[in-house]
Design an enzyme around this catalytic site. Sequence first.
Site, PDB file in Angstrom:
ATOM      1  N   THR A   1      -0.805  -4.148   9.587  1.00  0.00           N
ATOM      2  CA  THR A   1      -1.729  -3.939  10.923  1.00  0.00           C
ATOM      3  C   THR A   1      -2.146  -5.553  10.831  1.00  0.00           C
ATOM      4  OG1 THR A   1      -3.552  -3.110   9.616  1.00  0.00           O
ATOM      5  CG2 THR A   1      -2.259  -1.879  11.110  1.00  0.00           C
TER       6      THR A   1
ATOM      7  N   LEU B   1      -7.173  -0.217  -2.793  1.00  0.00           N
ATOM      8  CA  LEU B   1      -6.258  -0.726  -3.519  1.00  0.00           C
ATOM      9  C   LEU B   1      -6.195  -2.082  -3.811  1.00  0.00           C
ATOM     10  CD1 LEU B   1      -3.241   1.485  -2.526  1.00  0.00           C
ATOM     11  CD2 LEU B   1      -5.379   2.362  -4.249  1.00  0.00           C
TER      12      LEU B   1
ATOM     13  N   CYS C   1      -6.393  -8.826   2.948  1.00  0.00           N
ATOM     14  CA  CYS C   1      -7.314  -7.656   3.730  1.00  0.00           C
ATOM     15  C   CYS C   1      -8.876  -8.625   4.144  1.00  0.00           C
ATOM     16  CB  CYS C   1      -7.706  -6.807   2.574  1.00  0.00           C
ATOM     17  SG  CYS C   1      -6.353  -5.668   2.714  1.00  0.00           S
TER      18      CYS C   1
ATOM     19  N   LEU D   1     -17.913  -6.969  -0.280  1.00  0.00           N
ATOM     20  CA  LEU D   1     -17.311  -7.743  -1.342  1.00  0.00           C
ATOM     21  C   LEU D   1     -17.071  -9.239  -0.948  1.00  0.00           C
ATOM     22  CD1 LEU D   1     -14.506  -5.253  -2.550  1.00  0.00           C
ATOM     23  CD2 LEU D   1     -16.586  -5.938  -3.910  1.00  0.00           C
TER      24      LEU D   1
ATOM     25  N   LYS E   1      -4.038 -13.953  -5.980  1.00  0.00           N
ATOM     26  CA  LYS E   1      -4.862 -13.958  -7.190  1.00  0.00           C
ATOM     27  C   LYS E   1      -4.027 -13.323  -8.184  1.00  0.00           C
ATOM     28  CE  LYS E   1      -5.926  -9.159  -7.345  1.00  0.00           C
ATOM     29  NZ  LYS E   1      -7.091  -8.002  -6.933  1.00  0.00           N
TER      30      LYS E   1
ATOM     31  N   GLU F   1      -4.848  -5.410  -5.291  1.00  0.00           N
ATOM     32  CA  GLU F   1      -3.712  -5.757  -5.714  1.00  0.00           C
ATOM     33  C   GLU F   1      -3.676  -6.211  -7.090  1.00  0.00           C
ATOM     34  OE1 GLU F   1      -1.195  -8.311  -2.894  1.00  0.00           O
ATOM     35  OE2 GLU F   1      -1.824  -6.884  -1.218  1.00  0.00           O
TER      36      GLU F   1
ATOM     37  N   VAL G   1       1.067  -1.480   0.004  1.00  0.00           N
ATOM     38  CA  VAL G   1       0.179   0.161  -0.025  1.00  0.00           C
ATOM     39  C   VAL G   1       0.883   1.281  -0.032  1.00  0.00           C
ATOM     40  CG1 VAL G   1      -1.710   1.280   1.358  1.00  0.00           C
ATOM     41  CG2 VAL G   1      -1.990  -1.088   1.267  1.00  0.00           C
ATOM     42  N   GLY G   2       1.827   1.185   0.936  1.00  0.00           N
ATOM     43  CA  GLY G   2       2.686   2.514   1.024  1.00  0.00           C
ATOM     44  C   GLY G   2       3.608   2.872  -0.230  1.00  0.00           C
TER      45      GLY G   2
ATOM     46  N   LYS H   1      -9.084 -10.656   7.393  1.00  0.00           N
ATOM     47  CA  LYS H   1      -8.587  -9.695   8.397  1.00  0.00           C
ATOM     48  C   LYS H   1      -9.808  -8.970   8.705  1.00  0.00           C
ATOM     49  CE  LYS H   1      -5.619  -6.495   7.948  1.00  0.00           C
ATOM     50  NZ  LYS H   1      -4.488  -5.560   7.698  1.00  0.00           N
TER      51      LYS H   1
END
Length: 456
Positions: free
Chosen positions: A85, A155, A265, A216, A329, A157, A11-12, A268
């Site tokens: 996280t 975002l 994601c 989703l 994916k 991937e 992400v960063g 989590k």
Amino acid sequence: MRAVIIGSGYVGSVTGAGLASRGHDVVCTDVDTQKIDSWNGDVIPISEPGLSELVLKHRGKNLAFTTDLAGALKSAEFVFVCVNTPQKESGVNKGSFDMRYFDGSARTIAQYAGDGVIVVEKSTVPLRTAEYLTRVLESNMGGKRFAVVSNPEFLAEGTAVEDFLFPDRILVGAKSEDEWARRKMAELYSWVPKERIVYSNIWSAELAKLANNLSLSSRLTAMNGLAELCEVTGADINEVSGVVGMDKRIGASFLRAGIGFGGSCFRKDVSALVYLMEHYFGPDNPYSKLYSSMLELNDYLRVRFVKSMNYHLHSFGGKTIVLLGLAFKPDTDDVRDAPAVTIAKYLLEDGAQLRIVDPKAVKHAKGVFAAAGLESRIVESRIELFEKPDDKVFDGSEGIALVTEWKEFKNIDFAGAAKRMCKPAWFFDGRNMFDHEKITSAGLNYYGVGKGVFYA
Ligand code: UDX
Ligand code: UDX
């Protein structure tokens, strides 16, 4: 404008490179020296379409990578916290997020950031994290002005660069007294059409991120849950989801059934909602039960796929199976919570020899199998890794299991593969990527999740 990114991961790095490509001065930081070296080197550490091009274009100009967070913070107007996280596996708030890196970042920001800094929550965080962050900054910044803003990432991937540059929406959650920070955030995202910048209260922004991934993953679960019913009744899940997706109110995306969702994601974020519901409404309340069941169903899909393979192959001991895919994916090298890893683990535990083919992710195979608890002896002796599905991959194998739908697999010569395999040869389509006729006409028996069995 000057932005500092804390955490140059998936992400960063996209956030940093994306902001640089829109003219901002960006410093991406990370505690991992090797990672920073590799961001400054020839081969960037993350495989994400379009990212390398942006980094090479802006690095050394308005984009820098460094481990010197303290130095970078001094002149930052914006600080994006993008540290990982992960899900908490034990302790009092098991199931929620492990906030140790985020909290550590808060303290460093408080120590080094200058007056007027805007601290942006980008990592996915538990609800009301902004409250803690504000308290830490207030108590340690000696009266300097600051604002905390929630600007969650959406975002995906594989399309993260595109998602960043052409977003459906940019969400900015801030307290009403921080109107100045909202205005500055809008300036930072000035290339995004105004109507796509959404302002909300800070708690709504934190929750919206979780709500998005809940929505989703639940529509996926709805389809995945019907797949087994399709198999026993003769319905075809692709035909069913195709019809459902034509309803304008529903839409066609995120209805592809198969071996379930993976990635860093969905699991989590749904787990975090289970935790939140239990925290606020007690154990065994209907909300947390519903969300937990989604996760159970998703786990079951991986077991069920292996059971279906076992039914047709009869046993795995000593047999060679080709796994097409390792990443969670296509178009990413990310293997976090990848269904392929769980499936490979079951097959290995039952004695199979595996040939794993993945265009980008095989470099992570050893690490991810070790983390999944497989002995290195098994990994060394029973897994062969390939980046391309060359003919020799199929030699003497009894089954091919497609677990990640890379477009590179579309061009496999299945008739050629079938000739090299033991008979009867099987193709197990975990993603319903192929038309069963294409596979059976090549001489392979076909099983597709939610489609059933078709013989060559
Ligand atoms: C992100 C989000 O931040 C996470 O909350 C979200 O749910 C998924 O996406 P991601 O970018 O995928 O995480 O994580 P990762 O690729 O692991 O990158 C995090 C980076 O932060 C790592 O490179 C790590 O070294 C770095 N880090 C971690 C720091 O720089 N400082 C720390 O204190 C801890
Ligand atoms: C997700 C969110 O989409 C993104 O907005 C951000 O919040 C981060 O988390 P990501 O996990 O990178 O992105 O990938 P995504 O495209 O959402 O796919 C998640 C999983 O769902 C994958 O394992 C994928 O294979 C699976 N999936 C997706 C299906 O099984 N069927 C589908 O139809 C779509």
